[in-house]
Design a protein around this motif. Structure first.
Motif, mmCIF file in Angstrom:
data_model
loop_
_atom_site.group_PDB
_atom_site.id
_atom_site.type_symbol
_atom_site.label_atom_id
_atom_site.label_comp_id
_atom_site.label_asym_id
_atom_site.label_seq_id
_atom_site.Cartn_x
_atom_site.Cartn_y
_atom_site.Cartn_z
ATOM 1 N N ALA A 161 72.098 64.050 17.076
ATOM 2 C CA ALA A 161 71.108 63.476 17.985
ATOM 3 C C ALA A 161 70.080 62.650 17.217
ATOM 4 C CB ALA A 161 70.416 64.590 18.774
ATOM 5 N N SER A 162 69.808 63.062 15.986
ATOM 6 C CA SER A 162 68.864 62.305 15.163
ATOM 7 C C SER A 162 69.416 60.918 14.856
ATOM 8 C CB SER A 162 68.587 63.061 13.860
ATOM 9 O OG SER A 162 68.149 64.377 14.119
ATOM 10 N N LEU A 163 70.693 60.847 14.487
ATOM 11 C CA LEU A 163 71.313 59.559 14.192
ATOM 12 C C LEU A 163 71.352 58.676 15.430
ATOM 13 C CD1 LEU A 163 74.281 60.585 11.859
ATOM 14 C CD2 LEU A 163 72.215 59.324 11.236
ATOM 15 N N GLN A 164 71.596 59.287 16.579
ATOM 16 C CA GLN A 164 71.600 58.514 17.816
ATOM 17 C C GLN A 164 70.216 57.940 18.099
ATOM 18 O OE1 GLN A 164 73.077 61.193 20.799
ATOM 19 N NE2 GLN A 164 75.184 61.181 19.991
ATOM 20 N N ALA A 165 69.185 58.722 17.823
ATOM 21 C CA ALA A 165 67.821 58.241 18.027
ATOM 22 C C ALA A 165 67.492 57.097 17.070
ATOM 23 C CB ALA A 165 66.829 59.393 17.842
ATOM 24 N N VAL A 166 67.970 57.200 15.834
ATOM 25 C CA VAL A 166 67.745 56.123 14.866
ATOM 26 C C VAL A 166 68.474 54.857 15.315
ATOM 27 C CG1 VAL A 166 68.225 55.374 12.506
ATOM 28 C CG2 VAL A 166 67.310 57.666 12.922
ATOM 29 N N ALA A 167 69.695 55.025 15.813
ATOM 30 C CA ALA A 167 70.461 53.863 16.263
ATOM 31 C C ALA A 167 69.809 53.188 17.463
ATOM 32 C CB ALA A 167 71.886 54.287 16.617
ATOM 33 N N ALA A 168 69.023 53.958 18.237
ATOM 34 C CA ALA A 168 68.395 53.411 19.437
ATOM 35 C C ALA A 168 67.033 52.777 19.164
ATOM 36 C CB ALA A 168 68.236 54.522 20.477
ATOM 37 N N LEU A 169 66.582 52.796 17.921
ATOM 38 C CA LEU A 169 65.291 52.184 17.597
ATOM 39 C C LEU A 169 65.316 50.688 17.896
ATOM 40 C CD1 LEU A 169 64.559 53.892 14.144
ATOM 41 C CD2 LEU A 169 63.393 54.356 16.321
ATOM 42 N N ARG A 170 64.156 50.148 18.226
ATOM 43 C CA ARG A 170 64.047 48.713 18.450
ATOM 44 C C ARG A 170 64.297 47.948 17.150
ATOM 45 N NH1 ARG A 170 59.201 47.407 19.130
ATOM 46 N NH2 ARG A 170 58.140 49.420 18.926
ATOM 47 N N PRO A 171 64.745 46.675 17.223
ATOM 48 C CA PRO A 171 65.036 45.911 16.004
ATOM 49 C C PRO A 171 63.881 45.880 15.015
ATOM 50 C CG PRO A 171 65.890 44.760 17.915
ATOM 51 C CD PRO A 171 65.112 45.936 18.440
ATOM 52 N N GLN A 213 61.603 48.140 14.589
ATOM 53 C CA GLN A 213 61.500 49.458 13.977
ATOM 54 C C GLN A 213 62.610 49.661 12.942
ATOM 55 O OE1 GLN A 213 61.644 51.597 17.777
ATOM 56 N NE2 GLN A 213 59.582 52.415 17.356
ATOM 57 N N GLN A 214 63.818 49.221 13.276
ATOM 58 C CA GLN A 214 64.920 49.355 12.324
ATOM 59 C C GLN A 214 64.660 48.535 11.067
ATOM 60 O OE1 GLN A 214 68.810 48.718 13.894
ATOM 61 N NE2 GLN A 214 68.684 50.372 15.391
ATOM 62 N N ALA A 215 64.078 47.344 11.232
ATOM 63 C CA ALA A 215 63.777 46.499 10.073
ATOM 64 C C ALA A 215 62.780 47.199 9.148
ATOM 65 C CB ALA A 215 63.233 45.152 10.535
ATOM 66 N N LEU A 216 61.748 47.826 9.723
ATOM 67 C CA LEU A 216 60.763 48.539 8.903
ATOM 68 C C LEU A 216 61.395 49.749 8.240
ATOM 69 C CD1 LEU A 216 57.949 49.026 7.842
ATOM 70 C CD2 LEU A 216 57.349 50.102 10.030
ATOM 71 N N ALA A 220 73.302 54.864 8.247
ATOM 72 C CA ALA A 220 73.093 54.512 9.655
ATOM 73 C C ALA A 220 72.428 53.158 9.802
ATOM 74 C CB ALA A 220 72.235 55.589 10.327
ATOM 75 N N LEU A 221 71.630 52.765 8.809
ATOM 76 C CA LEU A 221 70.934 51.476 8.856
ATOM 77 C C LEU A 221 71.676 50.387 8.077
ATOM 78 C CD1 LEU A 221 68.191 50.900 10.301
ATOM 79 C CD2 LEU A 221 68.706 53.328 9.993
ATOM 80 N N GLY A 222 72.909 50.656 7.650
ATOM 81 C CA GLY A 222 73.694 49.653 6.939
ATOM 82 C C GLY A 222 73.313 49.494 5.489
ATOM 83 N N LEU A 223 72.632 50.487 4.913
ATOM 84 C CA LEU A 223 72.252 50.454 3.507
ATOM 85 C C LEU A 223 73.184 51.368 2.709
ATOM 86 C CD1 LEU A 223 68.379 50.768 3.917
ATOM 87 C CD2 LEU A 223 69.673 48.676 3.484
ATOM 88 N N ARG A 224 73.381 51.040 1.466
ATOM 89 C CA ARG A 224 74.218 51.882 0.604
ATOM 90 C C ARG A 224 73.376 52.991 -0.004
ATOM 91 N NH1 ARG A 224 76.415 48.264 -3.774
ATOM 92 N NH2 ARG A 224 74.301 47.470 -3.604
ATOM 93 N N ASP A 225 73.922 54.198 -0.007
ATOM 94 C CA ASP A 225 73.202 55.287 -0.651
ATOM 95 C C ASP A 225 73.450 55.239 -2.156
ATOM 96 O OD1 ASP A 225 75.720 56.359 -1.112
ATOM 97 O OD2 ASP A 225 75.624 57.705 0.605
ATOM 98 N N ALA A 226 72.791 56.141 -2.888
ATOM 99 C CA ALA A 226 72.871 56.112 -4.347
ATOM 100 C C ALA A 226 74.296 56.290 -4.842
ATOM 101 C CB ALA A 226 71.956 57.187 -4.937
ATOM 102 N N ALA A 227 75.047 57.202 -4.196
ATOM 103 C CA ALA A 227 76.424 57.447 -4.633
ATOM 104 C C ALA A 227 77.293 56.210 -4.425
ATOM 105 C CB ALA A 227 76.995 58.638 -3.877
ATOM 106 N N THR A 228 77.104 55.551 -3.289
ATOM 107 C CA THR A 228 77.896 54.347 -3.012
ATOM 108 C C THR A 228 77.540 53.235 -3.987
ATOM 109 O OG1 THR A 228 78.019 54.929 -0.677
ATOM 110 C CG2 THR A 228 78.488 52.643 -1.263
#
Length: 386
Positions: free
Chosen positions: A16-26, A28-31, A100-108
């Motif tokens: 549900a947390s990931l779904q809420a992040v995906a529903a953020l306004r553009p 908010q996602q940019a920040l 979820a935001l299209g960023l690579r994590d440290a391992a990637t």
């Protein structure tokens, strides 16, 4: 000011947390992307406010509360002057948020870096003349995007050399990135510091058509007699109206530069000898097409007996095909090169031969040459006998 710290958090982290992040306004996602570019699991709130900037302070406060409510983060607060103030935020699952935001994590990013290093090592092994540039990328303080972009240029340069191409910087830029101005001045400077570009067939200056032997041109300024000069380079732009040309008996195109100069200086009367640069650029082909139309004559084409040489001969021969004039490979038979110093065929050569032999327009002499190359497992350079 009290040193008491308090952690408060709302919902638990989960789908549900990931779904809420995906529903953020553009906005908010940019920040949030700006906040997630680091790998620290805990961040000072003031640092995140600084990243937001004065125009996004209200957005930052609202975003923090939304992320807190959905369980994406927790806050650590300090009691100051009777009020609880946010001092740090703690990400619930940094890697999942980054993904979820299209960023690579440290391992990637670490895996991508290892892959990039393997790619660079393989390139240096395949093209030892690029080792200096590859070493600079490995030890220099470059951003990953810069390192990857420059490694891509080095790979394109290795491919350019393998295909024995020749042209101006804009031709290489078109070859490497699909646009003539796609390589920046800084990238050209970096390439020039580590690679002799001219020696690899990339020129900075005007394209010339190098000729020797018999050819006469009438230009507005007067007559140009190539036989009198014995050897000369003329701007490709000269080969267009209002220039006129007197046809020789035949054209002889030679790929190897040393062989060209040697044969041009001793050419038989009636033979116009022309240097055929590897995988000739468009400007050279246009000049030759005009010359063939203005002064038609059959051609003999001499290239290195290797897959690249076969491809170059086909490119040049296509100009005579288009003009309805005959041409033939010359001094490329097995009897010409079988006693020359042997150069083993590479795996890439083998693949190239397969593609060439599959062509329906492959002339019989070149088909025979391809078969001989495959049978002997070797190639040669024409300078040894021409």
């Amino acid at each position: 000011m009290s040193g008491r710290l308090r952690t408060r958090g709302a919902g638990a982290w989960g789908a549900a947390s990931l779904q809420a992040v995906a529903a953020l306004r553009p906005a908010q996602q940019a920040l949030l992307r700006d906040w997630l570019r680091g790998d620290a699991g805990q961040r000072r709130w003031q640092t995140l406010l600084d990243a937001a900037g004065p125009d996004r302070l209200e957005l930052a406060d609202a975003l923090r509360e939304q992320l807190l409510a959905c369980g994406a983060l927790q806050v650590r607060e300090r009691l100051a002057r009777g009020q609880w103030q946010v001092e740090h935020i703690v990400w619930a699952d940094l890697a999942a948020l980054q993904q979820a935001l299209g960023l690579r994590d440290a391992a990637t990013r670490a895996a991508d870096q290892r892959a990039l290093e393997r790619e660079a090592d393989a390139l240096a092994l395949h093209a030892p003349w690029l080792q200096g540039a590859v070493q600079d990328l490995a030890t220099g303080r470059y951003a990953e995007a810069t390192r990857r972009a420059r490694l891509q240029l080095l790979q394109a340069l290795a491919d350019w050399q393998a295909e024995q191409r020749f042209g101006l910087q804009r031709d290489f830029a078109q070859f490497a990135r699909g646009q003539t101005k796609a390589i920046s001045a800084g990238e050209w400077d970096w390439l020039a510091r580590h690679v002799d570009l001219a020696a690899r067939g990339i020129a900075r200056f005007a394209q010339l058509l190098w000729l020797g032997g018999t050819l006469s041109l009438q230009v507005p300024q007067g007559r140009v007699d190539v036989s009198a000069a014995r050897l000369c380079g003329l701007p490709v732009e000269l080969f267009a109206a209002p220039t006129e040309a007197l046809a020789p008996e035949r054209y002889w195109l030679i790929e190897n530069r040393a062989s060209f100069e040697r044969q041009a200086l001793s050419a038989a009367p009636g033979t116009c000898v022309i240097w055929l640069p590897g995988q000739p650029p468009t400007s050279w082909q246009q000049a030759m097409a005009w010359l063939i139309a203005a002064a038609p004559a059959p051609a003999q084409i001499s290239c290195d007996p290797d897959p690249a040489g076969v491809a170059i001969a086909l490119t040049a021969g296509a100009l005579w095909n288009a003009a309805g004039l005959p041409w033939q490979p010359y001094r490329m038979d097995r009897s010409d090169w079988e006693n020359a110093p042997a150069i083993p065929l590479t795996a890439e050569d083998g693949q190239w031969l397969e593609r060439l032999q599959a062509r329906a327009d492959l002339p019989e002499p070149l088909a025979r040459l391809c078969a001989d190359l495959r049978a002997t497992g070797r190639k040669a350079e024409q300078e040894a006998w021409l």
